[in-house]
Write a protein that holds these residues in place. Structure first.
Motif, PDB file in Angstrom:
ATOM      1  N   ALA A   1       0.837  -1.205   0.000  1.00  0.00           N
ATOM      2  CA  ALA A   1       0.000   0.000   0.000  1.00  0.00           C
ATOM      3  C   ALA A   1       0.872   1.255   0.000  1.00  0.00           C
ATOM      4  O   ALA A   1       0.555   2.245  -0.688  1.00  0.00           O
ATOM      5  CB  ALA A   1      -0.920  -0.005   1.222  1.00  0.00           C
ATOM      6  N   ILE A   2       1.980   1.223   0.744  1.00  0.00           N
ATOM      7  CA  ILE A   2       2.888   2.373   0.765  1.00  0.00           C
ATOM      8  C   ILE A   2       3.503   2.579  -0.616  1.00  0.00           C
ATOM      9  O   ILE A   2       3.645   3.717  -1.092  1.00  0.00           O
ATOM     10  CB  ILE A   2       3.987   2.153   1.827  1.00  0.00           C
ATOM     11  N   ALA A   3       3.863   1.479  -1.277  1.00  0.00           N
ATOM     12  CA  ALA A   3       4.449   1.579  -2.611  1.00  0.00           C
ATOM     13  C   ALA A   3       3.459   2.213  -3.591  1.00  0.00           C
ATOM     14  O   ALA A   3       3.836   3.054  -4.420  1.00  0.00           O
ATOM     15  CB  ALA A   3       4.877   0.198  -3.101  1.00  0.00           C
ATOM     16  N   LYS A   4       2.180   1.836  -3.498  1.00  0.00           N
ATOM     17  CA  LYS A   4       1.160   2.428  -4.378  1.00  0.00           C
ATOM     18  C   LYS A   4       1.046   3.927  -4.129  1.00  0.00           C
ATOM     19  O   LYS A   4       0.912   4.719  -5.085  1.00  0.00           O
ATOM     20  CB  LYS A   4      -0.187   1.750  -4.147  1.00  0.00           C
ATOM     21  N   LEU A   5       1.086   4.324  -2.860  1.00  0.00           N
ATOM     22  CA  LEU A   5       1.008   5.753  -2.534  1.00  0.00           C
ATOM     23  C   LEU A   5       2.203   6.503  -3.109  1.00  0.00           C
ATOM     24  O   LEU A   5       2.048   7.584  -3.698  1.00  0.00           O
ATOM     25  CB  LEU A   5       0.955   5.925  -1.017  1.00  0.00           C
ATOM     26  N   LEU A   6       3.394   5.946  -2.968  1.00  0.00           N
ATOM     27  CA  LEU A   6       4.602   6.599  -3.478  1.00  0.00           C
ATOM     28  C   LEU A   6       4.575   6.691  -5.005  1.00  0.00           C
ATOM     29  O   LEU A   6       5.023   7.691  -5.585  1.00  0.00           O
ATOM     30  CB  LEU A   6       5.847   5.831  -3.019  1.00  0.00           C
ATOM     31  N   ILE A   7       4.067   5.662  -5.657  1.00  0.00           N
ATOM     32  CA  ILE A   7       3.972   5.681  -7.122  1.00  0.00           C
ATOM     33  C   ILE A   7       3.002   6.771  -7.568  1.00  0.00           C
ATOM     34  O   ILE A   7       3.231   7.460  -8.571  1.00  0.00           O
ATOM     35  CB  ILE A   7       3.530   4.299  -7.646  1.00  0.00           C
ATOM     36  N   ARG A   8       1.929   6.959  -6.793  1.00  0.00           N
ATOM     37  CA  ARG A   8       0.968   8.017  -7.128  1.00  0.00           C
ATOM     38  C   ARG A   8       1.566   9.403  -6.889  1.00  0.00           C
ATOM     39  O   ARG A   8       1.345  10.327  -7.665  1.00  0.00           O
ATOM     40  CB  ARG A   8      -0.299   7.834  -6.294  1.00  0.00           C
ATOM     41  N   LEU A   9       2.332   9.546  -5.793  1.00  0.00           N
ATOM     42  CA  LEU A   9       2.934  10.840  -5.482  1.00  0.00           C
ATOM     43  C   LEU A   9       4.087  11.191  -6.411  1.00  0.00           C
ATOM     44  O   LEU A   9       4.332  12.364  -6.715  1.00  0.00           O
ATOM     45  CB  LEU A   9       3.433  10.841  -4.029  1.00  0.00           C
ATOM     46  N   PHE A  10       4.824  10.177  -6.860  1.00  0.00           N
ATOM     47  CA  PHE A  10       5.995  10.400  -7.711  1.00  0.00           C
ATOM     48  C   PHE A  10       5.849   9.569  -8.986  1.00  0.00           C
ATOM     49  O   PHE A  10       6.481   8.521  -9.145  1.00  0.00           O
ATOM     50  CB  PHE A  10       7.286  10.014  -6.972  1.00  0.00           C
ATOM     51  N   PRO A  11       5.004  10.025  -9.911  1.00  0.00           N
ATOM     52  CA  PRO A  11       4.783   9.254 -11.141  1.00  0.00           C
ATOM     53  C   PRO A  11       6.012   9.286 -12.041  1.00  0.00           C
ATOM     54  O   PRO A  11       6.856  10.173 -11.960  1.00  0.00           O
ATOM     55  CB  PRO A  11       3.598   9.981 -11.797  1.00  0.00           C
ATOM     56  N   GLU A  12       6.099   8.280 -12.896  1.00  0.00           N
ATOM     57  CA  GLU A  12       7.188   8.208 -13.873  1.00  0.00           C
ATOM     58  C   GLU A  12       7.088   9.393 -14.822  1.00  0.00           C
ATOM     59  O   GLU A  12       6.018   9.707 -15.339  1.00  0.00           O
ATOM     60  CB  GLU A  12       7.084   6.906 -14.668  1.00  0.00           C
ATOM     61  N   ARG A  13       8.199  10.082 -15.020  1.00  0.00           N
ATOM     62  CA  ARG A  13       8.196  11.220 -15.926  1.00  0.00           C
ATOM     63  C   ARG A  13       8.317  10.721 -17.367  1.00  0.00           C
ATOM     64  O   ARG A  13       9.234   9.968 -17.697  1.00  0.00           O
ATOM     65  CB  ARG A  13       9.358  12.162 -15.614  1.00  0.00           C
ATOM     66  N   VAL A  14       7.389  11.147 -18.207  1.00  0.00           N
ATOM     67  CA  VAL A  14       7.413  10.762 -19.613  1.00  0.00           C
ATOM     68  C   VAL A  14       8.047  11.892 -20.408  1.00  0.00           C
ATOM     69  O   VAL A  14       7.520  13.005 -20.462  1.00  0.00           O
ATOM     70  CB  VAL A  14       5.984  10.474 -20.134  1.00  0.00           C
ATOM     71  N   THR A  15       9.188  11.643 -20.995  1.00  0.00           N
ATOM     72  CA  THR A  15       9.901  12.645 -21.778  1.00  0.00           C
ATOM     73  C   THR A  15      10.378  12.040 -23.092  1.00  0.00           C
ATOM     74  O   THR A  15      10.495  10.825 -23.222  1.00  0.00           O
ATOM     75  CB  THR A  15      11.126  13.181 -21.019  1.00  0.00           C
ATOM     76  N   VAL A  16      10.630  12.902 -24.038  1.00  0.00           N
ATOM     77  CA  VAL A  16      11.233  12.458 -25.292  1.00  0.00           C
ATOM     78  C   VAL A  16      12.707  12.210 -25.030  1.00  0.00           C
ATOM     79  O   VAL A  16      13.433  13.095 -24.581  1.00  0.00           O
ATOM     80  CB  VAL A  16      11.057  13.525 -26.396  1.00  0.00           C
ATOM     81  N   ALA A  17      13.117  10.989 -25.270  1.00  0.00           N
ATOM     82  CA  ALA A  17      14.484  10.599 -24.911  1.00  0.00           C
ATOM     83  C   ALA A  17      15.507  11.323 -25.778  1.00  0.00           C
ATOM     84  O   ALA A  17      15.363  11.405 -26.989  1.00  0.00           O
ATOM     85  CB  ALA A  17      14.644   9.093 -25.070  1.00  0.00           C
ATOM     86  N   ASP A  18      16.522  11.868 -25.135  1.00  0.00           N
ATOM     87  CA  ASP A  18      17.667  12.438 -25.831  1.00  0.00           C
ATOM     88  C   ASP A  18      18.742  11.367 -25.877  1.00  0.00           C
ATOM     89  O   ASP A  18      19.288  10.980 -24.832  1.00  0.00           O
ATOM     90  CB  ASP A  18      18.170  13.675 -25.083  1.00  0.00           C
ATOM     91  N   PRO A  19      19.068  10.836 -27.054  1.00  0.00           N
ATOM     92  CA  PRO A  19      20.028   9.722 -27.114  1.00  0.00           C
ATOM     93  C   PRO A  19      21.409  10.087 -26.594  1.00  0.00           C
ATOM     94  O   PRO A  19      22.183   9.206 -26.231  1.00  0.00           O
ATOM     95  CB  PRO A  19      20.072   9.374 -28.608  1.00  0.00           C
ATOM     96  N   SER A  20      21.746  11.376 -26.546  1.00  0.00           N
ATOM     97  CA  SER A  20      23.064  11.773 -26.070  1.00  0.00           C
ATOM     98  C   SER A  20      23.086  12.044 -24.567  1.00  0.00           C
ATOM     99  O   SER A  20      24.148  12.307 -24.005  1.00  0.00           O
ATOM    100  CB  SER A  20      23.534  13.026 -26.814  1.00  0.00           C
ATOM    101  N   ALA A  21      21.913  11.983 -23.906  1.00  0.00           N
ATOM    102  CA  ALA A  21      21.849  12.229 -22.457  1.00  0.00           C
ATOM    103  C   ALA A  21      22.180  10.942 -21.713  1.00  0.00           C
ATOM    104  O   ALA A  21      21.568   9.901 -21.963  1.00  0.00           O
ATOM    105  CB  ALA A  21      20.463  12.723 -22.062  1.00  0.00           C
ATOM    106  N   PRO A  22      23.147  10.968 -20.811  1.00  0.00           N
ATOM    107  CA  PRO A  22      23.477   9.755 -20.042  1.00  0.00           C
ATOM    108  C   PRO A  22      22.275   9.281 -19.241  1.00  0.00           C
ATOM    109  O   PRO A  22      21.515  10.076 -18.690  1.00  0.00           O
ATOM    110  CB  PRO A  22      24.615  10.214 -19.120  1.00  0.00           C
ATOM    111  N   ILE A  23      22.114   7.980 -19.171  1.00  0.00           N
ATOM    112  CA  ILE A  23      21.000   7.390 -18.450  1.00  0.00           C
ATOM    113  C   ILE A  23      21.447   6.788 -17.120  1.00  0.00           C
ATOM    114  O   ILE A  23      20.760   6.908 -16.110  1.00  0.00           O
ATOM    115  CB  ILE A  23      20.320   6.297 -19.312  1.00  0.00           C
ATOM    116  N   HIS A  24      22.617   6.173 -17.107  1.00  0.00           N
ATOM    117  CA  HIS A  24      23.027   5.360 -15.964  1.00  0.00           C
ATOM    118  C   HIS A  24      24.061   6.028 -15.058  1.00  0.00           C
ATOM    119  O   HIS A  24      24.464   5.426 -14.060  1.00  0.00           O
ATOM    120  CB  HIS A  24      23.597   4.026 -16.463  1.00  0.00           C
TER     121      HIS A  24
END
Length: 570
Positions: free
Chosen positions: A304-327
């Motif tokens: 239940a805590i995980a569901k709340l956190l997912i709602r509070l901090f949703p995944e950001r949807v952005t257009v990927a920049d292939p030159s931007a480091p990911i890791h």
């Protein structure tokens, strides 16, 4: 003793304690860091095994921050679901309490033994792991020594009316005492050190039991604040709001625990005094019980805590920049083995980009597509930016924090990154220039010549994949196979060149028009292959299968033949 002298002595002893703790953490991370990371990765079957893995790893590392870095990296990239990640942190919080339990006993007499044993292991140890464990021994000795000095400083100072008055003002109110301990823990980046300091003050009756309990809860709160304030920033998954779910969840359970302590301060203090007395053991025992109680309270409602956190901090949807480091997570720089693994994952993105460029070059020579040439040139810009980011990231890892294997792996990553960037430059500046000239002048390769170029490019795509496999696995047999590609491409280039001159002698018009272009492309493809094959050198070198030179030894070692200093198989 004057108040100023007391405060300076306390500060110096706390710094010595922090340095000893740092040596313990860095020594254990160097000795067992990779193994501990694997334990965390394996313990993901359910929240119970994940909590046990977090407890075990943090008991060794004595840093919930280091464990949190590993888990945050897993969770941010989707390798670890949020529920087991939160469970790992519950176990990690309990793990940090065990060293406090150990040092709550009077073990100062062990300090010289640990210092001497650690020094001998560090200076005389033949194996890297022995030296790392020697560092751990020195760190434990320094911690015991610092605690002994703290007691010697606090005990007589506790009778000073001025000091008691100051501490009485600071710790008289539970909220102020809690916030003070949280601030000290945030500044010191170590709940262990602050709890041990609180235990020293409580053991000499400088602060009352109620204040000790409030300050221990505050120290736990402060240790959860650091990942929030200094956590993920910037672009990529590290800056994604979803990456904050784990540290915020960890802070949430600490905050709930602190509220309970404030509401029930008096009965908790009375119960702890009956259990542990009013000395330093009270602070150490409450530190353990506080985290065990929070783990028991939160482990069941974690979904239940995980569901709340997912709602509070949703995944950001952005257009990927292939030159931007990911890791390249900056928060992982304090744990070299994690940071190096992150750099290796980013290097594989460069490898994938090179494969796309090679396939694009093959399509360009087949279709004469001007638009595709521009796309391939833009991919070289992606390689340039990723190379700069990876090099900058690796240079920010403290050299003294890396062991020999870490340093060797970092060097191997840098070498491959540079070679991949060179491959991109050759494709951009040489192959695409040749393709542009061919299109602009309306030239056409002979059918045989076009087939030779296409065949070598297809071979290079396979070689690139082989190089990536060697980089990831370090497999000796695969490295030998990759090394043989050098001779294969050299033979293909020789055959194609001879066939080209045969066509020239036969007066084939298309071969006459494209002769210089054809030879340049064959040479560039061989250069690309040489950079890709270089991924095999570290593996072959470590196994002792490389010669220092390809020159034949004659008459006392003088060489003949060609090939310079290129390493080759024995």
């Amino acid at each position: 003793m004057q108040a100023t002298e007391v405060l300076l002595a306390l500060a110096g002893n706390v710094v010595l304690l922090l340095w000893g703790l740092h040596m313990v953490q860095s020594g254990l991370t160097r000795a067992f860091g990779g193994d501990l990371r694997n334990i965390l990765a394996v313990g993901l079957r359910n929240r119970w095994s994940a909590m046990a893995a977090g407890l075990g790893v943090t008991t060794l590392l004595q840093s919930s921050t280091a464990t949190g870095l590993m888990v945050t990296g897993f969770a941010a990239t989707g390798v670890m679901p949020l529920v087991p990640a939160l469970a790992v942190m519950l176990g990690a919080n309990v793990g940090t309490t065990l060293i406090v339990q150990l040092f709550a006993f009077d073990a100062a007499r062990l300090a010289p033994v640990l210092l001497l044993a650690g020094f001998l292991a560090f200076r005389r140890g033949a194996r890297t792991r022995t030296r790392d464990l020697g560092r751990v021994g020195i760190g434990l000795g320094l911690m015991l020594l610092s605690l002994h000095l703290l007691l010697l400083t606090v005990e007589p100072a506790g009778n000073a009316p001025a000091l008691r008055e100051v501490l009485g003002v600071l710790t008289g109110d539970p909220v102020i005492a809690m916030l003070l301990a949280a601030a000290l823990t945030w500044a010191a980046h170590s709940s262990v050190a602050i709890v041990l300091l609180i235990a020293s003050l409580a053991g000499t009756q400088v602060i009352p039991p109620e204040a000790a309990i409030a300050m221990v809860a505050g120290a736990n709160l402060g240790s959860a604040v650091n990942p929030i304030l200094e956590g993920p920033k910037g672009d990529g998954p590290a800056g994604n709001p979803a990456a904050r779910r784990l540290p915020v969840g960890n802070l949430l359970n600490r905050a709930v625990g602190c509220l309970i302590v404030l509401v029930l301060a008096d009965p908790i203090a009375a119960g702890m005094q009956r259990l542990s007395g009013s000395g330093g053991r009270l602070a150490a025992d409450f530190h353990l019980l506080f985290n065990v109680a929070l783990a028991a309270l939160f482990v069941l409602p974690l979904p239940a805590i995980a569901k709340l956190l997912i709602r509070l901090f949703p995944e950001r949807v952005t257009v990927a920049d292939p030159s931007a480091p990911i890791h390249l997570d900056r928060a992982a720089l304090g744990a070299p083995h994690i940071a190096i693994a992150n750099a290796a994952r980013e290097t594989l993105r460069m490898s994938d980009t090179v494969e796309v460029m090679l396939r694009g070059a093959l399509d360009v020579f087949r279709s004469d597509d001007r638009k595709l040439i521009q796309e391939i040139r833009r991919m070289d810009d992606v390689l340039d930016r990723l190379q700069s980011a990876i090099k900058d990231y690796l240079t920010h890892i403290e050299p003294e924090e890396m062991d020999d294997s870490d340093a060797r792996r970092a060097t191997d990553i840098l070498t491959l990154v540079i070679n991949l960037e060179h491959v991109g430059d050759i494709i951009d500046r040489n192959l695409m220039d040749s393709a542009s000239k061919k299109i602009k002048r309306r030239l056409r390769f002979s059918d045989e010549g076009a087939a030779e170029i296409a065949g070598m490019l297809e071979r290079l795509v396979a070689t690139q994949r082989l190089a990536a496999a060697v980089f990831v696995s370090g497999d000796l047999r695969t490295a030998r196979t990759l090394m043989r590609e050098k001779e294969v491409i050299r033979a293909l280039e020789t055959q194609a060149t001879e066939a080209h001159f045969t066509r020239l002698r036969a007066g084939r018009s298309e071969s006459l028009e494209t002769s210089a272009l054809h030879i340049d492309i064959l040479r560039d493809l061989r250069r690309i292959n040489a950079h890709l094959v270089a991924a095999a050198y570290p593996v072959l070198d470590q196994s002792g299968e490389l010669r220092a030179s390809r020159l034949k030894e004659r008459d006392g070692g003088h060489g003949g033949g060609h090939g310079g200093g290129q390493p080759s198989l024995r």
